[in-house]
Design a protein around this motif. Structure first.
Motif, PDB file in Angstrom:
ATOM      1  N   ASP A  60       0.868  -1.186   0.000  1.00  0.00           N
ATOM      2  CA  ASP A  60       0.000   0.000   0.000  1.00  0.00           C
ATOM      3  C   ASP A  60       0.902   1.233   0.000  1.00  0.00           C
ATOM      4  O   ASP A  60       1.712   1.400   0.920  1.00  0.00           O
ATOM      5  N   PRO A  61       0.820   2.080  -1.007  1.00  0.00           N
ATOM      6  CA  PRO A  61       1.748   3.209  -1.113  1.00  0.00           C
ATOM      7  C   PRO A  61       1.610   4.237  -0.004  1.00  0.00           C
ATOM      8  O   PRO A  61       2.509   5.054   0.189  1.00  0.00           O
ATOM      9  N   VAL A  62       0.510   4.207   0.734  1.00  0.00           N
ATOM     10  CA  VAL A  62       0.297   5.179   1.807  1.00  0.00           C
ATOM     11  C   VAL A  62       0.829   4.653   3.139  1.00  0.00           C
ATOM     12  O   VAL A  62       1.698   5.250   3.773  1.00  0.00           O
ATOM     13  N   SER A  63       0.326   3.500   3.564  1.00  0.00           N
ATOM     14  CA  SER A  63       0.645   3.030   4.915  1.00  0.00           C
ATOM     15  C   SER A  63       2.060   2.493   5.068  1.00  0.00           C
ATOM     16  O   SER A  63       2.552   2.349   6.190  1.00  0.00           O
ATOM     17  N   THR A  64       2.730   2.187   3.961  1.00  0.00           N
ATOM     18  CA  THR A  64       4.115   1.711   4.052  1.00  0.00           C
ATOM     19  C   THR A  64       5.142   2.831   3.859  1.00  0.00           C
ATOM     20  O   THR A  64       6.345   2.609   4.030  1.00  0.00           O
ATOM     21  N   ALA A  65       4.704   4.022   3.523  1.00  0.00           N
ATOM     22  CA  ALA A  65       5.618   5.095   3.123  1.00  0.00           C
ATOM     23  C   ALA A  65       6.628   5.441   4.217  1.00  0.00           C
ATOM     24  O   ALA A  65       7.815   5.651   3.935  1.00  0.00           O
ATOM     25  N   ALA A  66       6.188   5.506   5.449  1.00  0.00           N
ATOM     26  CA  ALA A  66       7.089   5.906   6.532  1.00  0.00           C
ATOM     27  C   ALA A  66       8.230   4.898   6.699  1.00  0.00           C
ATOM     28  O   ALA A  66       9.378   5.290   6.978  1.00  0.00           O
ATOM     29  N   ALA A  67       7.931   3.615   6.529  1.00  0.00           N
ATOM     30  CA  ALA A  67       8.969   2.593   6.673  1.00  0.00           C
ATOM     31  C   ALA A  67      10.025   2.738   5.588  1.00  0.00           C
ATOM     32  O   ALA A  67      11.233   2.634   5.852  1.00  0.00           O
ATOM     33  N   TYR A  68       9.584   2.974   4.359  1.00  0.00           N
ATOM     34  CA  TYR A  68      10.547   3.175   3.267  1.00  0.00           C
ATOM     35  C   TYR A  68      11.326   4.475   3.455  1.00  0.00           C
ATOM     36  O   TYR A  68      12.527   4.544   3.150  1.00  0.00           O
ATOM     37  N   LYS A  69      10.657   5.502   3.956  1.00  0.00           N
ATOM     38  CA  LYS A  69      11.324   6.782   4.198  1.00  0.00           C
ATOM     39  C   LYS A  69      12.438   6.603   5.228  1.00  0.00           C
ATOM     40  O   LYS A  69      13.534   7.171   5.101  1.00  0.00           O
ATOM     41  N   LYS A  70      12.190   5.788   6.242  1.00  0.00           N
ATOM     42  CA  LYS A  70      13.202   5.510   7.255  1.00  0.00           C
ATOM     43  C   LYS A  70      14.397   4.797   6.625  1.00  0.00           C
ATOM     44  O   LYS A  70      15.548   5.132   6.923  1.00  0.00           O
ATOM     45  N   ALA A  71      14.110   3.824   5.743  1.00  0.00           N
ATOM     46  CA  ALA A  71      15.196   3.105   5.062  1.00  0.00           C
ATOM     47  C   ALA A  71      16.050   4.066   4.245  1.00  0.00           C
ATOM     48  O   ALA A  71      17.287   4.006   4.270  1.00  0.00           O
ATOM     49  N   ALA A  72      15.386   4.960   3.522  1.00  0.00           N
ATOM     50  CA  ALA A  72      16.120   5.931   2.708  1.00  0.00           C
ATOM     51  C   ALA A  72      16.980   6.839   3.590  1.00  0.00           C
ATOM     52  O   ALA A  72      18.124   7.151   3.249  1.00  0.00           O
ATOM     53  N   ALA A  73      16.443   7.247   4.736  1.00  0.00           N
ATOM     54  CA  ALA A  73      17.187   8.115   5.653  1.00  0.00           C
ATOM     55  C   ALA A  73      18.427   7.420   6.206  1.00  0.00           C
ATOM     56  O   ALA A  73      19.405   8.088   6.567  1.00  0.00           O
TER      57      ALA A  73
END
Length: 394
Positions: free
Chosen positions: A160-173
């Motif tokens: 789900d592009p909305v509810s998973t976004a924060a997890a991917y954002k953390k990985a990118a950070a």
């Protein structure tokens, strides 16, 4: 894949939602007679001695799909790692992880195979392969677990592009190189948060499915369309392409009914209602192969063995029906193995500091009874199962 998704609608991905040539090195053999040709020694398993690319024998078709933000596509056939770049990557002792939305279908299996085999040629260790089973909360947990292993790369398709976004954002950070299959999480920026999005030419495959349908029904008659009723750009492109191609190229074919599905198991119910309302329907397009199997079951129950069905994705069951000359007349196929190869190459681009396009696509492939066996091998890099081979020979 198949190959797509709203928190639960989205969870039922379309990819029922729903696939580098190696050379050999030669060393002279002691004791050979002068002038005798050297016998090449077999290269060690997974050794890549030439440029690393996807299958260059794929059609040189124009890519018709657009990316998640409307980006023009770059063909995956243009991606390449030189031997020198491969050598540099191997020196890095990098680690990668694969965070899948679902790993239980042909599309995912082929994609994972393409990724793992290509990473092996780069000397990159795959430290985790997770299966979220279409559950966004499970995927978020999977990503947290993966991050604890300190990967350099994550290749993933968001449930789900909305509810998973924060997890991917953390990985990118944390400096992880993110490469996405088919779609990207909301709010992430190319070049800052992620490397690229890679997909099949879903629009092109919708076009191919339309041409197969038109030929199957003699370019005239009423048809229905079963679409994915979720905000997912990949499956929407398939349906848009099919409908636009029919309307612009086949004026004697009329789309008289449209029915939406929330998930892969809804195909039979929607097709059954469609056939009840329009008993003279000549064909149905279904947005991917698993619900197309449901449409096939509905047609059989209705005694409509003359119905023509087209779809997207070369799954085992639809391939068998095509080979048997059944109601599924053909489809547009994704190439998940080569998609996996392209994703791995793009991850290497990022490690090397090379510029990456925001959206890359693998060419479309039309599949019919006439080319079913060759198409299977192109899509999955192996011969078709015996059941499909035997059916194709009859």
């Amino acid at each position: 894949m198949k190959k797509a998704l709203s928190a639960l609608s989205v969870l039922t991905l379309a990819f029922g939602l729903v696939l580098a040539g190696c050379g050999t090195g030669g060393n002279g053999n002691a004791g050979e007679a002068p002038g005798k040709a050297e016998t090449p020694a077999a290269a060690p398993a997974n050794e890549q001695t030439g440029p690393l690319t996807i299958n260059q024998s794929l059609p040189n078709k124009e890519i018709l799909s657009k990316g998640p933000n409307g980006e023009n596509a770059v063909s995956a056939k243009t991606l390449q790692l030189t031997p020198e770049e491969l050598a540099k990557i191997k020196q890095g002792n990098y680690k990668a992880a694969l965070a899948m939305h679902y790993a239980g279908n042909d599309w995912s299996t082929a994609q994972i195979k393409g990724l793992k085999e290509t990473f092996a040629k780069m000397g990159i260790e795959v430290i985790a392969t997770t299966d979220a089973n279409f559950k966004s909360e499970k995927q978020v947990s999977d990503i947290e677990t993966i991050l604890s292993k300190k990967p350099n790369i994550i290749v993933s398709i968001p449930v789900d592009p909305v509810s998973t976004a924060a997890a991917y954002k953390k990985a990118a950070a944390e400096g992880v190189k993110l490469v996405f299959m088919d779609n990207k999480p909301n709010g992430l920026e190319h070049g800052k948060d992620y490397v690229s999005v890679v997909s099949a030419d879903n629009y092109g495959n919708g076009v191919e499915a339309a041409h197969v349908m038109a030929k199957a029904i003699g370019e005239q008659g009423d048809i229905g369309v079963i679409f994915h009723d979720a905000d997912f750009f990949v499956t929407k492109q398939r349906t848009d392409a099919f409908e636009k191609t029919i309307k612009e190229n086949y004026p004697n074919i009329k789309i008289v009914e449209r029915g939406g599905i929330a998930g892969p198991n809804d195909g039979e119910k929607v097709a059954s209602a469609m056939l009840t309302k329009h008993p003279n329907l000549k064909g149905i397009f279904v947005v991917w192969d698993v619900p197309a199997e449901g449409a096939l079951a509905a047609a059989r129950s209705a005694g409509r063995n003359d119905l023509a069905i087209t779809t997207i994705d070369l799954g085992t069951n639809v391939a068998l029906d095509i080979a048997q000359g059944g109601m599924i007349k053909g489809l547009g196929a994704q190439l998940p193995y080569d998609q996996g190869v392209a994703e791995a190459i793009l991850a290497a681009y990022a490690l090397l500091g090379k510029e990456t396009p925001p959206y890359v696509a693998v060419p479309a492939l039309q599949v019919t009874k006439e080319n079913i066996l060759d198409s299977w091998k192109t899509v999955y890099q192996v011969d078709a199962p015996n059941t499909i081979q035997n059916a194709a020979k009859k």
